[in-house]
Scaffold this active site. Structure first.
Site, PDB file in Angstrom:
ATOM      1  N   LYS A  31       0.824  -1.221   0.000  1.00 26.56           N
ATOM      2  CA  LYS A  31       0.000   0.000   0.000  1.00 26.56           C
ATOM      3  C   LYS A  31       0.853   1.263   0.000  1.00 26.56           C
ATOM      4  O   LYS A  31       0.553   2.221  -0.709  1.00 26.56           O
ATOM      5  CB  LYS A  31      -0.935   0.007   1.217  1.00 26.56           C
ATOM      6  CG  LYS A  31      -1.944  -1.121   1.240  1.00 26.56           C
ATOM      7  CD  LYS A  31      -2.892  -0.992   2.415  1.00 26.56           C
ATOM      8  CE  LYS A  31      -2.234  -1.129   3.773  1.00 26.56           C
ATOM      9  NZ  LYS A  31      -1.663  -2.467   4.015  1.00 26.56           N
ATOM     10  N   ARG A 106      -9.668   0.753   8.437  1.00 26.24           N
ATOM     11  CA  ARG A 106      -9.414  -0.676   8.602  1.00 26.24           C
ATOM     12  C   ARG A 106     -10.619  -1.428   9.144  1.00 26.24           C
ATOM     13  O   ARG A 106     -10.621  -2.649   9.144  1.00 26.24           O
ATOM     14  CB  ARG A 106      -8.222  -0.890   9.538  1.00 26.24           C
ATOM     15  CG  ARG A 106      -6.899  -0.462   8.936  1.00 26.24           C
ATOM     16  CD  ARG A 106      -5.753  -0.803   9.843  1.00 26.24           C
ATOM     17  NE  ARG A 106      -4.466  -0.487   9.249  1.00 26.24           N
ATOM     18  CZ  ARG A 106      -3.297  -0.704   9.822  1.00 26.24           C
ATOM     19  NH1 ARG A 106      -3.253  -1.256  11.029  1.00 26.24           N
ATOM     20  NH2 ARG A 106      -2.179  -0.392   9.227  1.00 26.24           N
ATOM     21  N   ARG A 145      11.122  -7.222   4.425  1.00 23.42           N
ATOM     22  CA  ARG A 145      11.108  -5.829   4.857  1.00 23.42           C
ATOM     23  C   ARG A 145      11.755  -5.678   6.230  1.00 23.42           C
ATOM     24  O   ARG A 145      12.495  -4.726   6.483  1.00 23.42           O
ATOM     25  CB  ARG A 145       9.667  -5.303   4.891  1.00 23.42           C
ATOM     26  CG  ARG A 145       9.561  -3.814   5.164  1.00 23.42           C
ATOM     27  CD  ARG A 145       8.148  -3.320   4.960  1.00 23.42           C
ATOM     28  NE  ARG A 145       7.216  -3.857   5.954  1.00 23.42           N
ATOM     29  CZ  ARG A 145       5.923  -3.548   5.977  1.00 23.42           C
ATOM     30  NH1 ARG A 145       5.408  -2.741   5.067  1.00 23.42           N
ATOM     31  NH2 ARG A 145       5.137  -4.061   6.916  1.00 23.42           N
ATOM     32  N   ARG A 151      12.085  -3.019  11.011  1.00 25.14           N
ATOM     33  CA  ARG A 151      10.873  -2.500  11.635  1.00 25.14           C
ATOM     34  C   ARG A 151      10.369  -3.470  12.698  1.00 25.14           C
ATOM     35  O   ARG A 151      10.143  -4.654  12.426  1.00 25.14           O
ATOM     36  CB  ARG A 151       9.777  -2.283  10.575  1.00 25.14           C
ATOM     37  CG  ARG A 151       9.918  -0.978   9.844  1.00 25.14           C
ATOM     38  CD  ARG A 151       8.835  -0.759   8.828  1.00 25.14           C
ATOM     39  NE  ARG A 151       7.488  -1.071   9.311  1.00 25.14           N
ATOM     40  CZ  ARG A 151       6.401  -0.830   8.592  1.00 25.14           C
ATOM     41  NH1 ARG A 151       6.484  -0.285   7.395  1.00 25.14           N
ATOM     42  NH2 ARG A 151       5.219  -1.141   9.066  1.00 25.14           N
ATOM     43  N   ARG A 162      -1.539  -9.417  12.993  1.00 25.12           N
ATOM     44  CA  ARG A 162      -2.099  -8.356  12.148  1.00 25.12           C
ATOM     45  C   ARG A 162      -2.924  -8.945  11.007  1.00 25.12           C
ATOM     46  O   ARG A 162      -3.970  -8.407  10.642  1.00 25.12           O
ATOM     47  CB  ARG A 162      -0.977  -7.483  11.590  1.00 25.12           C
ATOM     48  CG  ARG A 162      -0.300  -6.619  12.647  1.00 25.12           C
ATOM     49  CD  ARG A 162       0.963  -6.010  12.134  1.00 25.12           C
ATOM     50  NE  ARG A 162       0.708  -4.980  11.133  1.00 25.12           N
ATOM     51  CZ  ARG A 162       1.631  -4.540  10.285  1.00 25.12           C
ATOM     52  NH1 ARG A 162       2.855  -5.041  10.311  1.00 25.12           N
ATOM     53  NH2 ARG A 162       1.333  -3.598   9.422  1.00 25.12           N
TER      54      ARG A 162
END
Length: 204
Positions: A31, A106, A145, A151, A162
């Site tokens: 996104k 969301r 990632r 992260r 999630r």
């Protein structure tokens, strides 16, 4: 980028037509990349709730302190907090001509809250792009990632949680926008250029 979407054209300079867009999809669907590209093409701000939440969390603002425990656990930040964050951002002058939302809303309740807020501001959403990516691919992407960006919210256990939360909330949310004629499902697999081309085609 030109085309028609709900009777409105999209121009490369973002001067007219569809310029208030939300990109939805599971965590790791791309996104951020696609929202940034689309925002640049339209000449409007890219508004990422993830980035905004990380900023207020790191700054230790009252909103950030309230949001931090949810973020650390990989849970959705309460709708009221997100609504406050987005309302404040969309009120800024650079969003007068439009915006591209990244990862919000969301939940159905969040969508209804933002619908009301945007209507009050005279800036209703014009199109909602849904990036569709299989769960196995999401896990692989977020692992890459994490290795590159380090992260903390890309830990495997947080990603799994999630994804569970996302899938529980996504059906009523997408149906909300589908029933309003705003939803544009997009295959999120392939290169960034390939996905960007499909998004352009969402404005036929």
């Amino acid at each position: 980028m030109t085309g028609q979407g709900n009777g409105q054209s999209v121009q490369k300079d973002g001067s007219a037509g569809v310029s208030r867009i939300a990109l939805l999809g599971p965590p790791g669907a791309g996104k951020g990349t696609q929202a940034s590209r689309l925002a640049d093409r339209l000449g409007v701000p890219h508004i990422s709730t993830g980035d905004l939440l990380r900023q207020v969390s790191e700054a230790g603002t009252p909103l950030g302190l309230q949001a931090r425990p949810y973020m650390d656990a990989g849970e959705l930040v309460p709708d009221q907090l997100v609504d406050e964050l987005i309302r404040e951002r969309v009120r800024r002058p650079d969003a007068d001509s439009g915006f591209v939302l990244d990862g919000v809303p969301r939940t159905l309740q969040q969508a209804e809250m933002l619908d009301a807020a945007f209507s009050t501001l005279g800036r209703p959403l014009q199109r909602v792009v849904l990036l569709e990516v299989p769960p196995a691919q999401i896990v692989e992407r977020t692992a890459r990632r994490r290795a590159l960006a380090h992260r903390p919210d890309d830990r495997a256990d947080i990603v799994a949680n999630r994804l569970r939360v996302y899938h529980a909330e996504s059906t009523p949310l997408t149906e909300h926008y589908r029933s309003r004629g705003l939803l544009a499902p997009i295959n999120g697999m392939g290169t960034a250029d390939e996905v960007a081309s499909r998004i352009e085609e969402a404005f036929p």
